[in-house]
Design a protein around this motif. Structure first.
Motif, short mmCIF file in Angstrom:
data_model
loop_
_atom_site.label_atom_id
_atom_site.label_comp_id
_atom_site.label_asym_id
_atom_site.label_seq_id
_atom_site.Cartn_x
_atom_site.Cartn_y
_atom_site.Cartn_z
N TYR A 222 0.86 -1.18 0.00
CA TYR A 222 0.00 0.00 0.00
C TYR A 222 0.89 1.23 0.00
O TYR A 222 2.09 1.15 0.25
CB TYR A 222 -0.94 0.01 1.21
CG TYR A 222 -0.29 -0.38 2.50
CD1 TYR A 222 0.53 0.51 3.19
CD2 TYR A 222 -0.48 -1.64 3.03
CE1 TYR A 222 1.14 0.14 4.37
CE2 TYR A 222 0.12 -2.01 4.22
CZ TYR A 222 0.93 -1.12 4.88
OH TYR A 222 1.54 -1.49 6.04
N GLN A 281 -12.24 7.77 -4.01
CA GLN A 281 -13.28 7.15 -4.83
C GLN A 281 -13.95 6.06 -3.99
O GLN A 281 -13.30 5.40 -3.16
CB GLN A 281 -12.69 6.52 -6.10
CG GLN A 281 -11.98 7.50 -7.02
CD GLN A 281 -11.36 6.79 -8.21
OE1 GLN A 281 -11.88 5.79 -8.72
NE2 GLN A 281 -10.23 7.31 -8.68
N THR A 303 -15.37 -1.08 -3.08
CA THR A 303 -14.07 -0.76 -3.67
C THR A 303 -13.82 0.73 -3.42
O THR A 303 -14.65 1.57 -3.77
CB THR A 303 -14.05 -1.04 -5.18
OG1 THR A 303 -14.33 -2.43 -5.40
CG2 THR A 303 -12.69 -0.70 -5.77
N VAL A 305 -10.67 3.94 -3.12
CA VAL A 305 -9.32 4.36 -3.48
C VAL A 305 -8.91 5.51 -2.58
O VAL A 305 -9.68 6.46 -2.38
CB VAL A 305 -9.24 4.77 -4.96
CG1 VAL A 305 -7.83 5.26 -5.30
CG2 VAL A 305 -9.65 3.62 -5.87
N THR A 309 -3.57 3.71 -3.28
CA THR A 309 -3.95 2.43 -2.69
C THR A 309 -5.43 2.15 -2.95
O THR A 309 -6.27 3.05 -2.79
CB THR A 309 -3.71 2.44 -1.17
OG1 THR A 309 -2.34 2.74 -0.91
CG2 THR A 309 -4.04 1.07 -0.56
N THR A 310 -5.73 0.93 -3.35
CA THR A 310 -7.11 0.50 -3.57
C THR A 310 -7.51 -0.49 -2.48
O THR A 310 -6.76 -1.42 -2.17
CB THR A 310 -7.28 -0.17 -4.94
OG1 THR A 310 -6.97 0.78 -5.96
CG2 THR A 310 -8.71 -0.67 -5.14
N GLN A 312 -10.37 -3.26 -0.92
CA GLN A 312 -11.49 -4.15 -1.16
C GLN A 312 -12.07 -4.53 0.21
O GLN A 312 -11.43 -5.22 0.99
CB GLN A 312 -11.04 -5.41 -1.91
CG GLN A 312 -10.56 -5.17 -3.32
CD GLN A 312 -11.68 -4.78 -4.26
OE1 GLN A 312 -12.86 -5.02 -3.98
NE2 GLN A 312 -11.35 -4.17 -5.39
N CYS A 329 -6.10 -4.69 0.70
CA CYS A 329 -5.75 -3.54 -0.12
C CYS A 329 -4.53 -3.89 -0.97
O CYS A 329 -3.86 -4.90 -0.74
CB CYS A 329 -5.47 -2.31 0.75
SG CYS A 329 -4.03 -2.45 1.82
N THR A 332 -2.59 0.46 -6.37
CA THR A 332 -3.52 0.49 -7.49
C THR A 332 -2.89 -0.03 -8.78
O THR A 332 -3.57 -0.69 -9.58
CB THR A 332 -4.04 1.92 -7.70
OG1 THR A 332 -4.65 2.37 -6.47
CG2 THR A 332 -5.07 1.98 -8.81
N PRO A 335 -2.38 -4.78 -8.79
CA PRO A 335 -3.55 -5.45 -8.22
C PRO A 335 -3.30 -6.90 -7.81
O PRO A 335 -4.09 -7.45 -7.02
CB PRO A 335 -4.58 -5.38 -9.37
CG PRO A 335 -3.76 -5.22 -10.61
CD PRO A 335 -2.56 -4.42 -10.21
#
Length: 444
Positions: A222, A281, A303, A305, A309-310, A312, A329, A332, A335
């Motif tokens: 991350y 997001q 989901t 952002v 870092t994304t 879940q 996570c 981005t 993945p």
């Protein structure tokens, strides 16, 4: 015909004297060969055709009594097999309990000693108990007859004190050996437990301030902004991940309901509003599951952002209960390199999100009930974040503006504080929802 030992008149053909138990054809007893009065009478009665009385010493003292009387065949045939089996069972029980304790300490588990070995141990104990009682009854009922035959009616046989002392010494040695085994395993358990130390919740901040920066604690999947959040928000508080949905708000789609749901951290700010403020997001999709026991069970896949870092995240929703059940996570742009977050890390992210909401009240009843309280009888108790995180209760939902805490027996307590914040009401319910007790407490 008279007894040559005591002078009593004897019945015609008597083999033993009914007074002293001496054989009619035996020489006069010397001073060193005075017969035992109890066995002299018993042997005479048995010789006269009677079955013999119940011997309570043989019943209660069993192997000790047999060795003391020098009745060695009784000890070896009746008691030695039972004692041997019991010793093996005791050794197995100590080793099993010790190994389970060591396993629990090594894994940090809190399991109990249940399972097939415990069932076998219980059955073993029952079998040994029935076996021992049967042997004791048989020995008590028949000892005098068998002992009479063993010593050939000689009531002058001296006790074997040495054999008795030997058995007692053997028992003591076995007990000492078992105690030593237990202490050695306890010492091993202590050494094992000292090799790992889960943080006490009160020391959670200092623990993670020291440990979170180490490479062993995470793999770095991350971004730096999230890393800063993990470092900054370190308080453990289950109120961030457990929540509720008021009855009036359970309308529309599950997504619409989630947008109105609250975590116990704040009764004013819906968790969706906090996440919208904190993440760059945010998108949520529904995954509705039919459950035979619970009915409709909804899962919401989130989901989000934040920086590079994304996240879940998964939220489970059922009836009035809402809680996070999964979190991971990744960077981005990577993945495939997924990092599975701890509950504490998720709480850090949510704490950050709540702080990004401007001008809103983050107070909650679940936090208002915390603190030290005094009962009417003068005793005091303390409600902490841990109290509501499984130490005494598990956070449930909100009922009539009161915090529900589930108990392990299926019952629950409702907790509420008045507007002044100085008076606490506790309402205790059983598993059927019947009110059992109400307590009024003042802040200590």
């Amino acid at each position: 015909m008279v007894c040559r030992n005591c002078g009593r008149e004897l019945p015609q053909g008597a083999l033993f004297c009914p007074r002293c138990g001496a054989r009619t054809d035996a020489p006069v007893y010397s001073v060193a060969d005075v017969p035992d009065p109890y066995y002299a009478r018993e042997f005479a009665s048995i010789a006269a055709g009677n079955p013999g009385r119940f011997n309570f010493a043989a019943f209660f003292l069993g192997p000790f009594h047999a060795l003391y009387r020098g009745f060695f065949s009784c000890f070896w045939k009746l008691y030695f097999p039972l004692l041997l089996v019991q010793c093996v069972g005791e050794l197995f029980a100590c080793l099993y309990a010790g190994n389970i304790a060591l396993s629990q300490l090594n894994t940090g588990g809190t399991g109990t000693l249940f399972g097939p070995p415990v069932l076998v141990s219980w059955l073993f104990s029952v079998v040994c108990g029935v076996w021992g009682l049967t042997v004791a009854i048989y020995n008590g009922a028949t000892f005098n007859r068998r002992y009479c035959a063993y010593v050939q009616g000689d009531a002058t046989r001296k006790p074997h004190v040495g054999a008795l002392i030997g058995l007692i010494a053997g028992y003591l040695v076995w007990i000492v050996a078992l105690v030593a085994l237990i202490f050695s395993m306890a010492f091993r358990a202590f050494q094992t437990s000292s090799d790992w130390d889960l943080p006490e919740w009160d020391d959670y901040n200092s623990y993670y301030e020291d440990e979170w920066a180490g490479d062993e604690f995470y793999n770095g999947s991350y971004g730096s902004q999230v890393d800063d959040i993990f470092q900054q928000y370190l308080d453990y508080d289950q109120a961030y991940i457990n929540g509720y949905l008021l009855e009036a708000e359970r309308t529309g789609s599950y997504l619409e309901q989630f947008q109105r749901a609250h975590m116990f951290y704040s009764d004013e700010i819906p968790v969706y509003q906090a996440m919208s403020a904190g993440f760059d997001q945010l998108s949520v999709t529904e995954d509705v599951v039919e459950n035979e026991e619970l009915g409709v069970d909804a899962y919401l896949d989130i989901t989000a952002v934040l920086g590079d870092t994304t996240f879940q995240l998964t939220v489970q929703q059922w009836d009035s209960y809402v809680w996070f059940v999964g979190q991971s996570c990744y960077l981005t742009d990577s993945p495939d390199d997924v990092y599975y977050m701890s509950v504490e890390e998720l709480e850090s992210v949510l704490a950050y999100c709540y702080e990004q909401v401007d001008g809103s009240d983050t107070s909650s009843m679940a936090r208002a009930v915390r603190g030290s309280w005094s009962e009417e009888n003068g005793s005091t108790f303390k409600i902490t974040a841990d109290t509501l995180a499984g130490e005494y209760y598990g956070l449930g939902t909100m009922i009539d503006g009161k915090v529900q805490g589930w108990n392990t027996d299926g019952g629950y307590v409702l907790m509420s504080v008045d507007e002044s914040g100085e008076n606490l009401t506790l309402e205790y319910y059983d598993a059927e929802g019947n009110l059992m007790q109400t307590k009024q407490c003042a802040r200590a």
